[in-house]
Design an enzyme around this catalytic site. Sequence first.
Site, PDB file in Angstrom:
ATOM      1  N   SER A 195      51.552  53.432  60.766  1.00 19.89           N
ATOM      2  CA  SER A 195      50.232  54.006  60.509  1.00 19.89           C
ATOM      3  C   SER A 195      49.482  53.047  59.585  1.00 19.89           C
ATOM      4  CB  SER A 195      50.430  55.349  59.807  1.00 19.89           C
ATOM      5  OG  SER A 195      49.216  55.836  59.299  1.00 19.89           O
ATOM      6  N   TYR A 237      53.946  61.315  53.560  1.00 21.52           N
ATOM      7  CA  TYR A 237      53.577  60.528  54.752  1.00 21.52           C
ATOM      8  C   TYR A 237      53.464  59.043  54.392  1.00 21.52           C
ATOM      9  CZ  TYR A 237      51.292  59.678  59.282  1.00 21.52           C
ATOM     10  OH  TYR A 237      50.986  59.229  60.554  1.00 21.52           O
ATOM     11  N   ASN A 238      52.799  58.745  53.266  1.00 21.65           N
ATOM     12  CA  ASN A 238      52.686  57.346  52.822  1.00 21.65           C
ATOM     13  C   ASN A 238      54.076  56.734  52.619  1.00 21.65           C
ATOM     14  OD1 ASN A 238      49.876  57.625  52.648  1.00 21.65           O
ATOM     15  ND2 ASN A 238      49.928  58.200  50.487  1.00 21.65           N
ATOM     16  N   LYS A 257      55.897  56.201  55.978  1.00 24.57           N
ATOM     17  CA  LYS A 257      55.328  55.123  56.807  1.00 24.57           C
ATOM     18  C   LYS A 257      55.526  53.747  56.147  1.00 24.57           C
ATOM     19  CE  LYS A 257      53.962  57.466  60.411  1.00 24.57           C
ATOM     20  NZ  LYS A 257      54.652  57.311  61.696  1.00 24.57           N
TER      21      LYS A 257
HETATM   22  P1  NDP Z   1      51.629  64.819  67.939  1.00 27.85           P
HETATM   23  O1  NDP Z   1      51.827  65.961  67.010  1.00 27.85           O
HETATM   24  O2  NDP Z   1      50.697  64.989  69.079  1.00 27.85           O
HETATM   25  O3  NDP Z   1      53.022  64.331  68.508  1.00 27.85           O
HETATM   26  C1  NDP Z   1      54.201  64.322  67.751  1.00 27.85           C
HETATM   27  C2  NDP Z   1      55.353  64.242  68.730  1.00 27.85           C
HETATM   28  O4  NDP Z   1      56.559  64.162  67.977  1.00 27.85           O
HETATM   29  C3  NDP Z   1      55.450  65.475  69.608  1.00 27.85           C
HETATM   30  O5  NDP Z   1      55.749  65.060  70.931  1.00 27.85           O
HETATM   31  C4  NDP Z   1      56.602  66.247  69.026  1.00 27.85           C
HETATM   32  O6  NDP Z   1      57.270  66.949  70.067  1.00 27.85           O
HETATM   33  C5  NDP Z   1      57.467  65.107  68.496  1.00 27.85           C
HETATM   34  N1  NDP Z   1      58.394  65.538  67.464  1.00 27.85           N
HETATM   35  C6  NDP Z   1      58.104  66.056  66.249  1.00 27.85           C
HETATM   36  N2  NDP Z   1      59.226  66.369  65.600  1.00 27.85           N
HETATM   37  C7  NDP Z   1      60.252  66.027  66.427  1.00 27.85           C
HETATM   38  C8  NDP Z   1      61.656  66.117  66.326  1.00 27.85           C
HETATM   39  N3  NDP Z   1      62.254  66.618  65.239  1.00 27.85           N
HETATM   40  N4  NDP Z   1      62.422  65.687  67.353  1.00 27.85           N
HETATM   41  C9  NDP Z   1      61.836  65.181  68.473  1.00 27.85           C
HETATM   42  N5  NDP Z   1      60.511  65.058  68.630  1.00 27.85           N
HETATM   43  C10 NDP Z   1      59.732  65.497  67.611  1.00 27.85           C
HETATM   44  O7  NDP Z   1      51.193  63.590  67.008  1.00 27.85           O
HETATM   45  P2  NDP Z   1      50.794  62.060  67.299  1.00 27.85           P
HETATM   46  O8  NDP Z   1      50.838  61.749  68.722  1.00 27.85           O
HETATM   47  O9  NDP Z   1      49.555  61.830  66.531  1.00 27.85           O
HETATM   48  O10 NDP Z   1      51.967  61.323  66.507  1.00 27.85           O
HETATM   49  C11 NDP Z   1      52.772  60.320  67.074  1.00 27.85           C
HETATM   50  C12 NDP Z   1      53.050  59.255  66.024  1.00 27.85           C
HETATM   51  O11 NDP Z   1      51.839  58.602  65.680  1.00 27.85           O
HETATM   52  C13 NDP Z   1      53.626  59.798  64.708  1.00 27.85           C
HETATM   53  O12 NDP Z   1      54.648  58.927  64.274  1.00 27.85           O
HETATM   54  C14 NDP Z   1      52.437  59.730  63.770  1.00 27.85           C
HETATM   55  O13 NDP Z   1      52.830  59.616  62.428  1.00 27.85           O
HETATM   56  C15 NDP Z   1      51.749  58.487  64.278  1.00 27.85           C
HETATM   57  N6  NDP Z   1      50.345  58.366  63.876  1.00 27.85           N
HETATM   58  C16 NDP Z   1      49.426  59.326  64.213  1.00 27.85           C
HETATM   59  C17 NDP Z   1      48.121  59.212  63.818  1.00 27.85           C
HETATM   60  C18 NDP Z   1      47.094  60.246  64.131  1.00 27.85           C
HETATM   61  O14 NDP Z   1      45.981  60.190  63.539  1.00 27.85           O
HETATM   62  N7  NDP Z   1      47.349  61.199  65.012  1.00 27.85           N
HETATM   63  C19 NDP Z   1      47.657  58.029  63.045  1.00 27.85           C
HETATM   64  C20 NDP Z   1      48.702  57.096  62.745  1.00 27.85           C
HETATM   65  C21 NDP Z   1      49.992  57.253  63.156  1.00 27.85           C
HETATM   66  P3  NDP Z   1      58.026  68.373  69.974  1.00 27.85           P
HETATM   67  O15 NDP Z   1      57.275  69.202  68.988  1.00 27.85           O
HETATM   68  O16 NDP Z   1      57.965  68.868  71.381  1.00 27.85           O
HETATM   69  O17 NDP Z   1      59.421  68.026  69.541  1.00 27.85           O
END
Ligand code: NDP
Length: 277
Positions: A138, A151-152, A155
Amino acid sequence: MQRNMEKTVVITGASSGIGAALAERYAKAGWNVVLIARRRDRLEEIAKRCGVKAKILVADVTQNSFENDLTTFLEKMPGDLFHVYANAGAGAAGRTDKLNIEDYERHFAVNVFGVLRTLRGAQSKLKSSKGRFIIIGSLNSYLAFPLGTPYNMGKFAVRALAESLFAEEPTLGFSCSVVCPGPIATELLSKNNKGEAVQLGDDFPKIHALSPAKAADRIFKKVLRGRREIFLSIDSFVLVALHRHFPSFTSRLIRIGYGLFSAKALKLVGMVNPDSI
Ligand code: NDP
């Protein structure tokens, strides 16, 4: 012997947001796609959109069993494993003096140890295909924004992992990239610190954010070019470059900004996590 040229990508957190969009982008380019997350119904829906080359693994990256389950699953996959995305993640927000240790532990379980388990579960396949491990970091991997201490920290930690893997590449036998997105319009922004979806009213301000499809397209192209450090917009790149050269200037700027807009920021975070402000 002829080398099998089928390519496979593995994506954790593929049931929504960036992960789901990445799965569709790779499928469009003809790759085998392995989608991993906890919500089976969502995975099945995304897999259908990806077509016949998609496989799902319902798994929780915070469980110790995940590492072995992933290794076993990948042994059965045809083709060479080229790309593995450690994308599954969660947000965590609140005032540092209001957050408790459990908030950090819950967060690190997904955003740090989940990434490590993905690496460990896939590393033998990655080594044999000389593939690439891609960590979704991030902007917070470089800049510590207020009201996001867990989060900081998480990441920053995975960026350190990416740098360590880069240094060890000659003996590891596979490469690594770290992607550093700014805001992307996904469910992450409306989940509380326990990972539960929060119903946000119409008065919740719209955040200027990139669409997951656009983000996935940019990531896909830059990863294929073998980039080690990936930014999705020019403003993110400039901000990080500025921070690298003038860290105390950017840190001070962030603090001044928080001083000016803390009431607004606290209100926003309080709408998602009322106990943390
Ligand atoms: P979403 O919430 O849309 O997606 C998160 C995904 O992670 C989901 O598919 C969820 O699926 C999965 N997940 C969460 N916990 C678990 C777990 N314990 N085991 C398996 N899967 C898990 O968020 P984003 O698409 O935004 O996030 C994706 C990445 O991008 C993250 O690492 C986030 O930190 C990073 N990011 C996002 C930003 C933003 O502004 N959105 C900016 C910068 C980085 P399920 O609940 O079905 O398990």
